[in-house]
Design a protein around this motif. Sequence first.
Motif: not given
Length: 375
Positions: A24, A335, A338, A372
């Motif tokens: 990420l 995170l 994301s 990602y």
Amino acid sequence: MIDGSQSRTAGVQIARTEIFPINLPATPEQVAAGYYHRYCVVRLTTTEGVRGHSFAGPIDRTVWPTVIAATEGSSITDIDGMLRRGLNRGAGAEHAAWDALGKTLGEPVHALLGGARTQELKAYVTLVWPGDPSQSHVSAAETVDAVLAYQAAGFEGVKIRCWRGPGENARVCEAILAATGPEFTLMVDRTAHVSGTTWTYERALAEARELQDVGVRWLEEPLDRYDLAGQARLADEIDMQIVGGEGYTEPAEFAAALVARSFDVIQPDASIANGILPTVRVAAMAEALGVSVCLHGTGGLRLPGWLQAAALIGPEWQELAIIPPTLHPDEAWSLNESVLRRAPWSIDRGRISVPTAPGLGIDVDDDALDRYRIG
């Protein structure tokens, strides 16, 4: 199983299994601070187009073909069969199968397993400072300040490493409890197999007595986790709880420790024990023998499977690990946003909610996930 489930799952199979790491987007400062940003993802797609996800997949690439062979072509309802065909070597890959089944049926995993004993879990944070694993570079005053910040945020307990020299562990714990007050719960983790120094039984007994005297709640794996007799003897001699079992992978290992009374609290890990269903089975064994259960902890996107199992088991605590001081778990895991469309849980005054949306309760943005993907 939920009424009407047979018609909704009839003929539904896992059409595709993907296993891949993701990274990420994180700044160098976030990486250094300990923000969670790397996961191994297992994504299952059913013949009906439903996707199940786990972020606790096997890091060991050599087992990926086994996981794929055990799942692809399997009925979505045959999770036990998948485990017997090799998914029991897949770390948290099994969580993705439950996620897919729950989403197919429109029910959270804990409902499929029999219903939740609780929808909210009292959480404790396991604190590990970056740097020397023994934590000897962190002063008692610095440790106290960090723990007080978590207490102020509403957490009623924390766990720290018990890897310092003779007498030092109890000294730090005494300072913490003097500052927090006796109502606060302090646990310590020895995890003997990775702590760098093996304790003799005599050393373990002496340390345990010192920790008990200052008010520590439990001591985790003070001896080798396979020294069942030694830890049973220690648990018998000490009033403080002796806990362990996080590294066991086989039902027979848990059964041996439970029968030997090696631990006052057994700690299956929902990835190391290879799934939600194996973890629930361990808890059933423990309950039958009168041994408490507290799942070994994890954090971030790996956590949903733990929460589903814990909701069914109803433990006193849910460990949130590993948290680098002085981050709040929400910050360390921020995170996650994301790849998620919405937060699957909330943490409020030291309580974490159990996701109630279908499957594991996570709503994954697969386009973001693919962005990602690495390797």
